[in-house]
Design an enzyme around this catalytic site. Structure first.
Site, PDB file in Angstrom:
ATOM      1  N   VAL A 199       4.679   1.034   1.247  1.00  0.00           N
ATOM      2  CA  VAL A 199       5.050  -0.110   2.085  1.00  0.00           C
ATOM      3  C   VAL A 199       5.053  -1.369   1.214  1.00  0.00           C
ATOM      4  O   VAL A 199       4.109  -1.626   0.473  1.00  0.00           O
ATOM      5  CB  VAL A 199       4.086  -0.272   3.275  1.00  0.00           C
ATOM      6  CG1 VAL A 199       4.461  -1.495   4.103  1.00  0.00           C
ATOM      7  CG2 VAL A 199       4.107   0.969   4.155  1.00  0.00           C
ATOM      8  N   GLY A 237       0.840  -1.194   0.000  1.00  0.00           N
ATOM      9  CA  GLY A 237       0.000   0.000   0.000  1.00  0.00           C
ATOM     10  C   GLY A 237       0.873   1.240   0.000  1.00  0.00           C
ATOM     11  O   GLY A 237       2.081   1.181   0.216  1.00  0.00           O
ATOM     12  N   LYS A 240       9.005   0.157   4.471  1.00  0.00           N
ATOM     13  CA  LYS A 240       8.428   1.416   4.008  1.00  0.00           C
ATOM     14  C   LYS A 240       9.532   2.211   3.317  1.00  0.00           C
ATOM     15  O   LYS A 240      10.502   2.622   3.959  1.00  0.00           O
ATOM     16  CB  LYS A 240       7.857   2.198   5.192  1.00  0.00           C
ATOM     17  CG  LYS A 240       7.217   3.498   4.767  1.00  0.00           C
ATOM     18  CD  LYS A 240       6.299   4.037   5.816  1.00  0.00           C
ATOM     19  CE  LYS A 240       5.385   5.104   5.256  1.00  0.00           C
ATOM     20  NZ  LYS A 240       4.237   5.340   6.100  1.00  0.00           N
ATOM     21  N   ASP A 293       0.570  11.382  14.450  1.00  0.00           N
ATOM     22  CA  ASP A 293      -0.294  11.101  13.304  1.00  0.00           C
ATOM     23  C   ASP A 293      -1.177   9.893  13.617  1.00  0.00           C
ATOM     24  O   ASP A 293      -1.329   8.988  12.797  1.00  0.00           O
ATOM     25  CB  ASP A 293       0.559  10.853  12.055  1.00  0.00           C
ATOM     26  CG  ASP A 293      -0.259  10.961  10.766  1.00  0.00           C
ATOM     27  OD1 ASP A 293      -1.382  11.502  10.824  1.00  0.00           O
ATOM     28  OD2 ASP A 293       0.225  10.503   9.716  1.00  0.00           O
ATOM     29  N   THR A 313       3.603   9.358   2.934  1.00  0.00           N
ATOM     30  CA  THR A 313       5.045   9.483   3.151  1.00  0.00           C
ATOM     31  C   THR A 313       5.857   8.429   2.409  1.00  0.00           C
ATOM     32  O   THR A 313       7.075   8.510   2.395  1.00  0.00           O
ATOM     33  CB  THR A 313       5.362   9.398   4.652  1.00  0.00           C
ATOM     34  OG1 THR A 313       4.702   8.241   5.185  1.00  0.00           O
ATOM     35  CG2 THR A 313       4.879  10.636   5.387  1.00  0.00           C
TER      36      THR A 313
HETATM   37  N1  LIG Z   1       4.308  -3.411   8.977  1.00  0.00           N
HETATM   38  C1  LIG Z   1       3.350  -3.567   8.064  1.00  0.00           C
HETATM   39  N2  LIG Z   1       2.942  -4.800   7.727  1.00  0.00           N
HETATM   40  C2  LIG Z   1       1.969  -4.970   6.808  1.00  0.00           C
HETATM   41  N3  LIG Z   1       1.347  -3.953   6.184  1.00  0.00           N
HETATM   42  C3  LIG Z   1       1.710  -2.701   6.478  1.00  0.00           C
HETATM   43  C4  LIG Z   1       2.726  -2.436   7.429  1.00  0.00           C
HETATM   44  N4  LIG Z   1       2.854  -1.094   7.535  1.00  0.00           N
HETATM   45  C5  LIG Z   1       1.964  -0.552   6.693  1.00  0.00           C
HETATM   46  N5  LIG Z   1       1.276  -1.496   6.054  1.00  0.00           N
HETATM   47  C6  LIG Z   1       0.223  -1.289   5.052  1.00  0.00           C
HETATM   48  O1  LIG Z   1       0.746  -0.488   4.025  1.00  0.00           O
HETATM   49  C7  LIG Z   1      -0.212   0.468   3.607  1.00  0.00           C
HETATM   50  C8  LIG Z   1       0.423   1.835   3.513  1.00  0.00           C
HETATM   51  O2  LIG Z   1       0.931   2.192   4.776  1.00  0.00           O
HETATM   52  P1  LIG Z   1       1.303   3.676   5.113  1.00  0.00           P
HETATM   53  O3  LIG Z   1       1.700   3.761   6.522  1.00  0.00           O
HETATM   54  O4  LIG Z   1       2.264   4.158   4.100  1.00  0.00           O
HETATM   55  O5  LIG Z   1      -0.086   4.354   4.804  1.00  0.00           O
HETATM   56  P2  LIG Z   1      -0.916   5.422   5.583  1.00  0.00           P
HETATM   57  O6  LIG Z   1      -0.801   5.195   7.054  1.00  0.00           O
HETATM   58  O7  LIG Z   1      -2.270   5.397   4.962  1.00  0.00           O
HETATM   59  O8  LIG Z   1      -0.201   6.734   5.141  1.00  0.00           O
HETATM   60  P3  LIG Z   1       0.682   7.770   5.941  1.00  0.00           P
HETATM   61  O9  LIG Z   1       2.056   7.562   5.419  1.00  0.00           O
HETATM   62  O10 LIG Z   1       0.104   9.037   5.549  1.00  0.00           O
HETATM   63  O11 LIG Z   1       0.538   7.488   7.402  1.00  0.00           O
HETATM   64  C9  LIG Z   1      -1.371   0.420   4.574  1.00  0.00           C
HETATM   65  O12 LIG Z   1      -2.457  -0.137   3.894  1.00  0.00           O
HETATM   66  C10 LIG Z   1      -0.940  -0.510   5.660  1.00  0.00           C
HETATM   67  O13 LIG Z   1      -1.986  -1.381   5.985  1.00  0.00           O
END
Ligand SMILES: Nc1ncnc2c1ncn2[C@@H]1O[C@H](COP(=O)(O)OP(=O)(O)OP(=O)(O)O)[C@@H](O)[C@H]1O
Length: 559
Positions: free
Chosen positions: A22, A15, A48, A142, A19
């Site tokens: 991932v 996803g 990420k 956040d 920022t």
């Molecule tokens: N450690 C992880 N294991 C599995 N999936 C993850 C992990 N971290 C994030 N994800 C998945 O990756 C996707 C993108 O995560 P990300 O944190 O970049 O998005 P966000 O929280 O929507 O954006 P932001 O960066 O604005 O906080 C999300 O759908 C999340 O479920």
């Protein structure tokens, strides 16, 4: 598969957020001593990869390196563990534990609101994680459902808070100087919206918004534009839906106080929420009900809240926001309103309403080299950001595969890989509604009459409801069968047929011999000759007969 450093290989994007992206990734070799978790070759991890804008910003890189130890040491059962940080050329990446499960935002969208008890218990665990990080001096900044991952743990949901420190990394003067807002308007605390100094109380505010959303399905403050949402954080009081029981509302209302000093500490919030959860259960004793009703007494504020570094006194009073909302603070990326330069102008005049925006959307950063819009005809940077945020959110919601052209790693030609195939997902079981009537129906709060609360069950999320916005992955070509070598390489006509005839003759001869030897045929014919002898006899007779025929016809013709 694309390498990240020498230790990891990116396999599949999970996803994309504001920022970065991932990825599901695999460990190639054990990480060095600088990693918090060395890992084993073959182990699956989540990585990420921070956006180019971040990776190209010297300030962010510096902060990334400086905060390495903070991020690596944050360990708690409700925090996604950061295993390693990779800085390679212009690539910044965080290596984390892979969490198999949806994030809370997606879960909520697909399954609807939680019961008050389930919401209280889930948020209590998030508050545990906050209490631990605040004690370590780390403020999340956040907090939102998208940053809470739900891990399946023996059929139960186990929330894990992620993205610690990311807001702080994005909080770079180099990125914010272009009038931008990096953050999530629906969850921003009033002091953040104003650019005032922030403390760990901003996380409590975020937890309050999230708790409200868990029980109602949407955050308390919405509006036609992000700016409108931010203004509501500053001045509007949250409306209490009738479905929220008194004790839970007391907790939410305290978390959402405009004055950060009146919000509970994370530790007290966790304790208060557990007391509420016990008191609203069907089997609650009168003592538990009484304790829940007196929860306000448990919600004491933090006497020494953790401060956000670089925020104290950061507000610049000369940069006044519309409506006197606050000051533009170039250091507060996740919580700063744009400096419009319009003094006390009406916010709607700088951010025209263009339909309903999603208050939960995230403002993506504007590349630092993009010139700020100046002309009166130019669209305000916020309009572009809102549009981009909507596009980004749509893509994230459907877990789309990245357009290779947008992949920061794509720039490196040697890192091209085959497009991954989507993983099929199972449909979730319907989560039982626990004791409270469906949202929106009027309801009396009577905990004794609630049916027994079952622990929240989690089942894997269903497949995304729509096709990815970007190009769908191509069907893989079926592997070609290896070419057969011809038995007739020179292509002699009739050779195949001749072979068949010869084969048939051999079969007939062998079958005849077997019949001759094994059946009473010899007795019926009245001969004692062997098979070959008899065959030769028959052959001779046939040859003679043919010879007689031909000589007879020859003499006949000669007469
Ligand atoms: N450690 C992880 N294991 C599995 N999936 C993850 C992990 N971290 C994030 N994800 C998945 O990756 C996707 C993108 O995560 P990300 O944190 O970049 O998005 P966000 O929280 O929507 O954006 P932001 O960066 O604005 O906080 C999300 O759908 C999340 O479920």
């Amino acid at each position: 598969m694309r390498p990240v450093g020498s230790k990891y290989l990116l396999e599949e994007p999970l996803g994309r957020g504001a920022t970065g992206t991932v990825w599901r990734a695999r460990q190639r070799e054990t990480a060095g001593a600088e990693a918090a978790v060395p890992g084993q070759p073959g182990e699956t991890v989540a990585i990420k990869v921070l956006k180019e804008e971040l990776a190209n910003d010297a300030d962010v890189v510096m902060r990334f390196l400086r905060e390495r130890s903070v991020l690596l040491r944050l360990t708690h059962p409700n925090i996604v563990r950061v295993r390693d940080l990779v800085v390679e050329g212009d690539l910044l990446a965080l290596v984390m534990d892979l969490v198999e499960g949806p994030d809370l935002h997606r879960y909520l969208r697909e399954n609807g609101p939680f019961s008050p008890m389930a919401a209280a218990l889930l948020t209590a665990q998030v508050a545990d994680a906050l209490a631990s990080s605040h004690a370590d001096g780390v403020v999340h900044r956040d907090l939102k459902p998208a940053n809470v991952l739900l891990k399946q743990d023996g059929g139960q949901m186990h929330p894990l808070l992620t993205d610690f420190g990311i807001a702080r990394l994005a909080d770079s003067p180099g990125l914010t100087r272009t009038h931008e807002f990096v953050g999530t308007p629906a969850y921003v605390a009033p002091e953040g919206a104003e650019g005032r100094p922030q403390t760990s109380a901003v996380d409590i505010y975020g937890a309050g918004i999230m708790l409200y959303e868990l029980v109602t399905g949407r955050p308390p403050f919405g509006g036609g534009s992000a700016l409108e949402v931010l203004h509501q954080h500053l001045s509007a009081e949250p409306r209490r839906p009738s479905t929220i029981p008194d004790p839970l509302w007391t907790v939410i209302e305290r978390c959402l106080r405009k004055n950060p000093d009146e919000r509970p500490s994370a530790e007290n919030l966790a304790r208060g929420l557990r007391t509420v959860a016990e008191g609203v259960g069907v089997h609650a004793t009168s003592a538990q009900i009484a304790a829940a009703e007196g929860v306000a007494a448990l919600l004491a504020p933090d006497p020494a809240p953790a401060t956000v570094p670089g925020m104290a006194g950061a507000a610049d009073p000369t940069q006044v926001l519309p409506h006197g909302a606050g000051s533009y603070d170039p250091n507060g990326a996740t919580s700063v309103l744009p400096h419009t330069g319009t003094g006390d102008a009406d916010p709607t005049s700088v951010l025209p309403h263009r339909g309903a925006s999603d208050p939960t959307s995230v403002m993506p950063p504007v590349p630092p080299n993009q010139p700020p819009s100046g002309g009166p005809e130019d669209p305000h940077p916020w309009q572009n950001q809102l549009r981009a945020a909507r596009d980004r959110n749509e893509q994230t919601q459907v877990q789309s595969y990245l357009d290779p052209g947008e992949d920061p790693l794509r720039r490196r030609p040697q890192r091209q890989v085959a497009r991954p195939q989507p993983q099929p997902r199972q449909r979730p079981q319907q989560r039982p509604q626990q004791g409270y009537p469906p949202q929106g129906q009027p309801q009396q709060y009577a905990p004794q009459r609630q049916p027994q609360q079952q622990p929240q069950r989690y089942a894997p999320a269903p497949p995304p409801p729509q096709q990815p916005a970007s190009r769908p992955p191509r069907e893989p070509r079926p592997p070609r069968e290896p070419r057969r070598r011809s038995a007739n390489p020179m292509k002699i006509p009739g050779l195949g047929c001749l072979k068949g005839c010869l084969f048939t003759i051999i079969i007939l001869v062998v079958a005849g011999w077997l019949i001759w030897e094994l059946s009473p045929l010899q007795g019926w014919i009245g001969t004692t000759k062997g098979y070959w002898e008899q065959l030769t006899d028959w052959f001779q007779t046939a040859t003679d007969w043919v010879g007689d025929l031909s000589s007879g016809s020859g003499s006949g013709s000669g007469q």
